[in-house]
Design a protein around this motif. Sequence first.
Motif, mmCIF file in Angstrom:
data_model
loop_
_atom_site.group_PDB
_atom_site.id
_atom_site.type_symbol
_atom_site.label_atom_id
_atom_site.label_comp_id
_atom_site.label_asym_id
_atom_site.label_seq_id
_atom_site.Cartn_x
_atom_site.Cartn_y
_atom_site.Cartn_z
ATOM 1 N N LYS A 161 0.855 -1.179 0.000
ATOM 2 C CA LYS A 161 0.000 0.000 0.000
ATOM 3 C C LYS A 161 0.893 1.231 0.000
ATOM 4 O O LYS A 161 1.981 1.218 0.571
ATOM 5 C CB LYS A 161 -0.922 -0.005 1.211
ATOM 6 N N ARG A 165 1.268 5.320 0.820
ATOM 7 C CA ARG A 165 0.701 6.453 1.564
ATOM 8 C C ARG A 165 0.442 7.578 0.556
ATOM 9 O O ARG A 165 1.326 7.995 -0.181
ATOM 10 C CB ARG A 165 1.662 6.945 2.631
ATOM 11 N N THR A 166 -0.783 8.066 0.563
ATOM 12 C CA THR A 166 -1.220 9.023 -0.441
ATOM 13 C C THR A 166 -2.007 10.156 0.208
ATOM 14 O O THR A 166 -2.736 9.935 1.167
ATOM 15 C CB THR A 166 -2.144 8.313 -1.468
ATOM 16 N N ARG A 185 -6.929 14.319 3.204
ATOM 17 C CA ARG A 185 -6.702 13.186 4.099
ATOM 18 C C ARG A 185 -5.486 12.404 3.616
ATOM 19 O O ARG A 185 -5.307 12.190 2.431
ATOM 20 C CB ARG A 185 -7.932 12.286 4.114
ATOM 21 N N VAL A 186 -4.662 11.968 4.550
ATOM 22 C CA VAL A 186 -3.540 11.089 4.225
ATOM 23 C C VAL A 186 -3.989 9.667 4.548
ATOM 24 O O VAL A 186 -4.426 9.386 5.667
ATOM 25 C CB VAL A 186 -2.283 11.460 5.043
ATOM 26 N N THR A 187 -3.893 8.790 3.569
ATOM 27 C CA THR A 187 -4.359 7.418 3.747
ATOM 28 C C THR A 187 -3.494 6.462 2.926
ATOM 29 O O THR A 187 -2.685 6.891 2.116
ATOM 30 C CB THR A 187 -5.848 7.295 3.346
ATOM 31 N N PHE A 188 -3.671 5.181 3.154
ATOM 32 C CA PHE A 188 -2.958 4.163 2.394
ATOM 33 C C PHE A 188 -3.889 3.589 1.336
ATOM 34 O O PHE A 188 -5.021 3.217 1.644
ATOM 35 C CB PHE A 188 -2.463 3.046 3.318
#
Length: 86
Positions: A12, A14-15, A24-27
Amino acid sequence: MGAFLVTYPRDKIRTVLIIFVFVRVTFIPAALLIGVWFVLQLVSVGTVATAQTGGVAYVAHIGGMVFGALTARFFEAPRRVVAQGE
């Protein structure tokens, strides 16, 4: 990106997602993110193909990804096999 996808298919990334005013920072699964990028490159080639400037950079990105996916296994370090008794 093609080599990364072949070598680490379940990873995954991190985006930073920006949806309107929400950040939002999420995987995100690498296959999804790279797949979306690849489709955007294909669409961009079709869009600029009618222009005089051409779409050389987009075609280069597509070619690089395909080349990386096809040759990634040749550049990996060989895995060490350990005998049962060791």
